[in-house]
Design an enzyme around this catalytic site. Structure first.
Site, PDB file in Angstrom:
ATOM      1  N   ASN A  12      29.429 -19.378 -15.315  1.00  0.00           N
ATOM      2  CA  ASN A  12      29.553 -18.755 -13.793  1.00  0.00           C
ATOM      3  C   ASN A  12      28.651 -18.062 -13.297  1.00  0.00           C
ATOM      4  OD1 ASN A  12      30.934 -16.945 -11.873  1.00  0.00           O
ATOM      5  ND2 ASN A  12      32.824 -17.331 -12.655  1.00  0.00           N
ATOM      6  N   LYS A  15      29.472 -14.475 -12.135  1.00  0.00           N
ATOM      7  CA  LYS A  15      29.644 -13.405 -13.116  1.00  0.00           C
ATOM      8  C   LYS A  15      28.022 -12.809 -13.655  1.00  0.00           C
ATOM      9  CE  LYS A  15      33.613 -15.028 -15.996  1.00  0.00           C
ATOM     10  NZ  LYS A  15      34.053 -15.636 -17.339  1.00  0.00           N
ATOM     11  N   ASP A  72      35.608 -13.315 -20.853  1.00  0.00           N
ATOM     12  CA  ASP A  72      36.663 -14.122 -20.376  1.00  0.00           C
ATOM     13  C   ASP A  72      37.499 -13.105 -19.507  1.00  0.00           C
ATOM     14  OD1 ASP A  72      37.962 -16.844 -20.587  1.00  0.00           O
ATOM     15  OD2 ASP A  72      39.741 -15.585 -20.844  1.00  0.00           O
ATOM     16  N   SER A  73      37.718 -13.780 -18.369  1.00  0.00           N
ATOM     17  CA  SER A  73      38.299 -12.613 -17.346  1.00  0.00           C
ATOM     18  C   SER A  73      39.307 -13.533 -16.712  1.00  0.00           C
ATOM     19  CB  SER A  73      37.216 -12.044 -16.603  1.00  0.00           C
ATOM     20  OG  SER A  73      36.383 -12.844 -16.210  1.00  0.00           O
ATOM     21  N   PHE A 163      33.397 -12.273  -5.669  1.00  0.00           N
ATOM     22  CA  PHE A 163      33.512 -13.637  -5.735  1.00  0.00           C
ATOM     23  C   PHE A 163      35.382 -13.898  -6.234  1.00  0.00           C
ATOM     24  CE2 PHE A 163      32.738 -12.058  -9.764  1.00  0.00           C
ATOM     25  CZ  PHE A 163      33.263 -12.861 -10.790  1.00  0.00           C
ATOM     26  N   GLY A 164      35.647 -14.855  -6.297  1.00  0.00           N
ATOM     27  CA  GLY A 164      36.920 -15.165  -6.939  1.00  0.00           C
ATOM     28  C   GLY A 164      37.951 -14.720  -6.172  1.00  0.00           C
ATOM     29  N   TYR A 165      38.817 -13.872  -6.764  1.00  0.00           N
ATOM     30  CA  TYR A 165      40.043 -13.160  -6.250  1.00  0.00           C
ATOM     31  C   TYR A 165      39.817 -11.903  -5.773  1.00  0.00           C
ATOM     32  CZ  TYR A 165      42.600 -16.775  -8.948  1.00  0.00           C
ATOM     33  OH  TYR A 165      42.939 -18.083  -9.611  1.00  0.00           O
ATOM     34  N   LYS A 186      31.081  -1.965  -6.997  1.00  0.00           N
ATOM     35  CA  LYS A 186      32.058  -2.930  -7.811  1.00  0.00           C
ATOM     36  C   LYS A 186      31.664  -2.712  -9.552  1.00  0.00           C
ATOM     37  CE  LYS A 186      33.954  -7.439  -9.102  1.00  0.00           C
ATOM     38  NZ  LYS A 186      33.461  -8.949  -9.114  1.00  0.00           N
ATOM     39  N   ARG A 192      34.513  -5.650 -15.642  1.00  0.00           N
ATOM     40  CA  ARG A 192      33.230  -6.157 -16.418  1.00  0.00           C
ATOM     41  C   ARG A 192      32.564  -5.159 -16.392  1.00  0.00           C
ATOM     42  NH1 ARG A 192      33.227  -9.992 -13.294  1.00  0.00           N
ATOM     43  NH2 ARG A 192      34.161 -11.239 -14.667  1.00  0.00           N
TER      44      ARG A 192
HETATM   45  P1  ITT Z   1      32.833 -19.131 -18.059  1.00  0.00           P
HETATM   46  O1  ITT Z   1      34.067 -19.462 -18.800  1.00  0.00           O
HETATM   47  O2  ITT Z   1      31.781 -20.019 -17.933  1.00  0.00           O
HETATM   48  O3  ITT Z   1      32.418 -17.732 -18.174  1.00  0.00           O
HETATM   49  P2  ITT Z   1      34.559 -19.054 -15.919  1.00  0.00           P
HETATM   50  O4  ITT Z   1      34.675 -18.979 -14.324  1.00  0.00           O
HETATM   51  O5  ITT Z   1      35.301 -20.408 -16.293  1.00  0.00           O
HETATM   52  O6  ITT Z   1      33.205 -19.155 -16.428  1.00  0.00           O
HETATM   53  P3  ITT Z   1      36.611 -17.501 -16.727  1.00  0.00           P
HETATM   54  O7  ITT Z   1      37.429 -18.622 -17.748  1.00  0.00           O
HETATM   55  O8  ITT Z   1      36.666 -16.281 -17.695  1.00  0.00           O
HETATM   56  O9  ITT Z   1      35.241 -17.818 -16.278  1.00  0.00           O
HETATM   57  O10 ITT Z   1      37.593 -17.272 -15.583  1.00  0.00           O
HETATM   58  C1  ITT Z   1      37.622 -15.978 -15.149  1.00  0.00           C
HETATM   59  C2  ITT Z   1      37.905 -16.464 -13.618  1.00  0.00           C
HETATM   60  O11 ITT Z   1      38.750 -15.280 -13.064  1.00  0.00           O
HETATM   61  C3  ITT Z   1      36.953 -16.411 -12.509  1.00  0.00           C
HETATM   62  O12 ITT Z   1      36.649 -17.888 -12.115  1.00  0.00           O
HETATM   63  C4  ITT Z   1      37.737 -15.795 -11.325  1.00  0.00           C
HETATM   64  O13 ITT Z   1      38.275 -16.546 -10.358  1.00  0.00           O
HETATM   65  C5  ITT Z   1      38.482 -14.664 -11.855  1.00  0.00           C
HETATM   66  N1  ITT Z   1      37.607 -13.286 -11.883  1.00  0.00           N
HETATM   67  C6  ITT Z   1      37.212 -12.864 -13.104  1.00  0.00           C
HETATM   68  N2  ITT Z   1      36.462 -11.584 -12.848  1.00  0.00           N
HETATM   69  C7  ITT Z   1      36.597 -11.564 -11.517  1.00  0.00           C
HETATM   70  C8  ITT Z   1      36.183 -10.623 -10.528  1.00  0.00           C
HETATM   71  O14 ITT Z   1      35.304  -9.541 -11.007  1.00  0.00           O
HETATM   72  N3  ITT Z   1      36.346 -10.784  -9.292  1.00  0.00           N
HETATM   73  C9  ITT Z   1      37.023 -11.921  -8.755  1.00  0.00           C
HETATM   74  N4  ITT Z   1      37.625 -12.793  -9.680  1.00  0.00           N
HETATM   75  C10 ITT Z   1      37.377 -12.850 -10.902  1.00  0.00           C
END
Ligand code: ITT
Length: 208
Positions: A12, A15, A72-73, A163-165, A186, A192
């Site tokens: 990712n 991340k 993992d997050s 990013f993400g949420y 952040k 993180r």
């Molecule tokens: P890797 O496993 O390769 O590290 P991934 O995106 O699959 O990448 P995860 O399985 O840990 O990672 O999924 C974490 C998801 O949670 C990530 O794709 C985001 O959607 C969300 N997430 C985690 N941290 C976040 C953040 O700081 N801000 C927003 N969304 C977050």
């Protein structure tokens, strides 16, 4: 002297960008899966963030023989029984855009009052050290740390950062959405940032 290389097992890029900023001052050089030329598919079938972080770190450590970190997050929404949790990346389908994932959560939270909108971001970081790689470490060793950031699900999507949420995660203490925070801010308050600062202490404990 050339710094020792450790791998950060994430695919990712968002991340990775945050991780690099936070681990900037480490005594080791952090290289990504891409830089290490690793394309292994990792099956994240653990039940907790820690399980999945360990699966990622251990898989890559065994493949490369190098010290490996993994993150993992995800987002836990209390009203939704802590969904999407460890399924955060796979919620509504892995390839579904975050526009759609975020709107789906907002829709499920329609008419839910403020006091029931509590949520948190969780980040587990795992460290996997191969046997014999550091003086005194005779067996394969795994350590984990966890950081969280408390907030609530907002009523709209806001912000151009993160990013993400991040666009739907409201931080009452700061009066803004996580997506509105500048990267430095952040990292200062995030799940993180907290987990990685704890992991820095663990690494220093191993002389890294
Ligand atoms: P890797 O496993 O390769 O590290 P991934 O995106 O699959 O990448 P995860 O399985 O840990 O990672 O999924 C974490 C998801 O949670 C990530 O794709 C985001 O959607 C969300 N997430 C985690 N941290 C976040 C953040 O700081 N801000 C927003 N969304 C977050």
């Amino acid at each position: 002297m050339k710094k020792r290389e450790i791998i950060f097992a994430t695919a990712n890029q968002d991340k990775l960008h945050e991780i690099r900023m936070i681990l900037d001052d480490l005594g080791v050089s952090v290289i990504s899966l891409k830089e290490a030329g690793i394309t292994t598919e990792i099956v994240e079938d653990g039940e907790t963030f820690e399980d999945n972080a360990i699966i990622k770190a251990r898989t890559i450590m065994r493949e490369t023989g190098k010290i490996t970190l993994a993150d993992d997050s995800g987002l836990e929404v209390d009203f939704l029984n802590k969904e999407p949790g460890v399924y955060s990346a796979r919620y509504c389908g892995r390839d579904t855009s975050y526009r759609i994932k975020n709107r789906n959560i907002l829709e499920r939270m329609t008419d839910v009052p403020d006091e029931k909108r509590s949520a948190r971001f969780v980040c587990a970081v795992a460290l996997a050290i191969p046997a014999g790689c550091i003086p005194g470490i005779l067996k394969e060793t795994v350590r984990t740390v966890r950081g969280t950031m408390e907030g609530r699900i907002g009523y709209e999507e806001k912000g151009e950062h993160g990013f993400g949420y991040d666009p739907i995660f409201y931080l009452p203490e700061y009066g803004c959405y996580s997506g509105e925070l500048l990267p430095e801010k952040k990292n200062e308050i995030s799940h993180r940032g907290k987990a990685l600062r704890l992991m820095k202490e663990v690494l220093e404990g191993y002389g890294l």
